[in-house]
Design an enzyme around this catalytic site. Sequence first.
Site, PDB file in Angstrom:
ATOM      1  N   ARG A 151     102.493 -16.246  40.963  1.00 38.10           N
ATOM      2  CA  ARG A 151     101.192 -15.678  41.095  1.00 38.10           C
ATOM      3  C   ARG A 151      99.931 -16.443  40.666  1.00 38.10           C
ATOM      4  O   ARG A 151      98.882 -16.596  41.313  1.00 38.10           O
ATOM      5  CB  ARG A 151     101.245 -14.357  40.531  1.00 38.10           C
ATOM      6  CG  ARG A 151     102.034 -13.352  41.322  1.00 38.10           C
ATOM      7  CD  ARG A 151     101.975 -12.172  40.860  1.00 38.10           C
ATOM      8  NE  ARG A 151     102.639 -10.962  41.901  1.00 38.10           N
ATOM      9  CZ  ARG A 151     102.935  -9.820  41.436  1.00 38.10           C
ATOM     10  NH1 ARG A 151     103.227  -9.622  40.428  1.00 38.10           N
ATOM     11  NH2 ARG A 151     103.562  -9.149  42.469  1.00 38.10           N
TER      12      ARG A 151
ATOM     13  N   GLY B 183     108.017  -8.170  44.580  1.00 37.52           N
ATOM     14  CA  GLY B 183     108.392  -9.120  43.377  1.00 37.52           C
ATOM     15  C   GLY B 183     109.814  -9.344  43.345  1.00 37.52           C
ATOM     16  O   GLY B 183     110.145 -10.450  42.824  1.00 37.52           O
TER      17      GLY B 183
ATOM     18  N   LYS C 178     115.949   2.378  45.725  1.00 34.78           N
ATOM     19  CA  LYS C 178     115.955   3.754  46.254  1.00 34.78           C
ATOM     20  C   LYS C 178     115.455   3.539  47.683  1.00 34.78           C
ATOM     21  O   LYS C 178     114.489   2.849  48.274  1.00 34.78           O
ATOM     22  CB  LYS C 178     115.118   4.599  45.493  1.00 34.78           C
ATOM     23  CG  LYS C 178     115.550   4.829  44.017  1.00 34.78           C
ATOM     24  CD  LYS C 178     114.466   5.679  43.126  1.00 34.78           C
ATOM     25  CE  LYS C 178     114.872   5.872  41.770  1.00 34.78           C
ATOM     26  NZ  LYS C 178     113.953   6.710  41.232  1.00 34.78           N
TER      27      LYS C 178
ATOM     28  N   GLY D 278     104.099  -3.835  47.192  1.00 32.79           N
ATOM     29  CA  GLY D 278     103.522  -2.545  48.059  1.00 32.79           C
ATOM     30  C   GLY D 278     102.582  -3.022  49.064  1.00 32.79           C
ATOM     31  O   GLY D 278     102.335  -2.457  50.259  1.00 32.79           O
TER      32      GLY D 278
HETATM   33  P1  AMP Z   1     112.687  -2.140  44.309  1.00 33.82           P
HETATM   34  O1  AMP Z   1     111.815  -2.208  42.996  1.00 33.82           O
HETATM   35  O2  AMP Z   1     113.013  -0.615  44.580  1.00 33.82           O
HETATM   36  O3  AMP Z   1     112.527  -3.216  45.055  1.00 33.82           O
HETATM   37  O4  AMP Z   1     114.142  -2.367  43.471  1.00 33.82           O
HETATM   38  C1  AMP Z   1     114.402  -3.493  42.746  1.00 33.82           C
HETATM   39  C2  AMP Z   1     115.669  -3.191  41.709  1.00 33.82           C
HETATM   40  O5  AMP Z   1     116.623  -2.778  42.277  1.00 33.82           O
HETATM   41  C3  AMP Z   1     116.033  -4.326  41.059  1.00 33.82           C
HETATM   42  O6  AMP Z   1     115.801  -4.350  39.699  1.00 33.82           O
HETATM   43  C4  AMP Z   1     117.649  -4.282  41.213  1.00 33.82           C
HETATM   44  O7  AMP Z   1     118.372  -4.434  39.954  1.00 33.82           O
HETATM   45  C5  AMP Z   1     117.941  -2.831  41.639  1.00 33.82           C
HETATM   46  N1  AMP Z   1     118.932  -2.653  42.428  1.00 33.82           N
HETATM   47  C6  AMP Z   1     119.496  -3.370  43.361  1.00 33.82           C
HETATM   48  N2  AMP Z   1     120.517  -2.910  43.806  1.00 33.82           N
HETATM   49  C7  AMP Z   1     121.115  -2.121  42.771  1.00 33.82           C
HETATM   50  C8  AMP Z   1     122.318  -1.195  42.533  1.00 33.82           C
HETATM   51  N3  AMP Z   1     123.200  -1.416  43.429  1.00 33.82           N
HETATM   52  N4  AMP Z   1     122.144  -0.395  41.517  1.00 33.82           N
HETATM   53  C9  AMP Z   1     121.043  -0.285  40.830  1.00 33.82           C
HETATM   54  N5  AMP Z   1     120.104  -0.850  40.809  1.00 33.82           N
HETATM   55  C10 AMP Z   1     120.004  -1.808  42.036  1.00 33.82           C
END
Ligand code: AMP
Length: 434
Positions: free
Chosen positions: A53, A392, A236, A415
């Site tokens: 960044r 990120g 999620k 976002g």
């Molecule tokens: P997000 O902020 O929603 O883009 O999520 C990113 C995060 O998702 C990262 O820190 C990853 O470690 C986590 N992640 C990816 N796959 C999994 C999984 N199978 N179980 C738990 N966390 C996950």
Amino acid sequence: MKNNSPITIKNSNPLNIKKMTIDDFNFAGKKAIVRVDFNVPLDENGHVTDDTRIRGALPTLKKILADGGSLIIMSHMGKPKGKVNPKFSLSQIKDDVAKALGADVKFAPDCANAAEAAASLKPGEVLLLENLRFYPEEEGKPVGIDKEDPAYEAAKKEMKERQKEFAKTLASYADVYVNDAFGTAHRKHASTAVIADYFDKQDKMLGYLMEKEVKAVDNILSDIKRPFTAIMGGSKVSTKIGIIENLMDKVDNLILCGGMTYTFAKAMGGNVGLSLCELDKLDLALDIMKKAKDKGVNLVLGTDCVAADKFANDANTQICSVMNIPDGWEGMDAGPETRKAFANVIKDAKTILWNGPAGVFEFDNFTAGSRAIADAIVEATNNGAFSLVGGGDSVACVNKFGLADQVSYVSTGGGALLEAIEGKILPGIAAIKG
Ligand code: AMP
């Protein structure tokens, strides 16, 4: 700085940025206040672990200095929630900024009381303001009061007034305002949008990074070469639903991976053990599957996974079906069959969007899924695809694999990128349009 009326936003198209950028502006003798996104990750000793960044803002900052302007740099870092917190002090990155810029950087320890420091700046000099979010006025949300509280609306109104004052103070430091913080362009904060009210139209602009980001989004939205494959991962489904639904009208292939895999598997009747699973989103998952079918989108979900017996890098692992994860185990990464299936779809794509890792890539033993995706994207890019990687964690992934310069564009926005692709108006851009 100008004193008069607030802006009106006439045109809601966030992507029409002609005449809003800094290329033709001569900053000689001007003080420029520049909103950057220096929300960089730090280690436990306060050292920058990824300076993407900072590097991203350099072309804008250097142009202003090269023209003979002086620079007031402002940013947020982390979520100090309107309170001073040394953990999020920008003083920790002052030397990194100085090194990257090749110039001395002065530091103003209170962003709302920096008038003197700003006034004494000479052409070519640089002042970095302390974290804007040490003031609740930056985000403009009332603190310490619940949304359900009857007094909330009045508190919100009062805070909006305070936000204007805060923005006006920041504006008073400079002659021109430049927004180069794409990562926060989706927020109507004091420094990202409200401040623009206090500058005349010709004295507020978008920086080079912002310009590049907006053009990259434009590329994805208006110049789609097919097949268009989107890869959405991360933790999620609930946080990605807006973009998933929006993409469904545009893409040929939609790969959903990462933690959300297990919400889908559970919705289809699988046993997901301890895997991340949003039980209140099972219907949503089924709905996404139905919509994809109705719209003729090839929805690609993981079939096997690397399951672990604890959430740790040194966990014991086994490969199993996402539909049958043993009790006490959790899916942490895409399995070999899934990696192959993802790679096959990605390799043939001509337009690619990747947001969110396929596994817990922070642990070295669970990077294979994200690595397979990154490798396939590089291969497709070498074969002429336009690939945009944003958010990120996906950026951290391509950096971790040393592949950032082998994709078409790495966005600094998470976002903001997703909202721009959803077609939403980004307040940071609308404010400049005036
Ligand atoms: P997000 O902020 O929603 O883009 O999520 C990113 C995060 O998702 C990262 O820190 C990853 O470690 C986590 N992640 C990816 N796959 C999994 C999984 N199978 N179980 C738990 N966390 C996950």
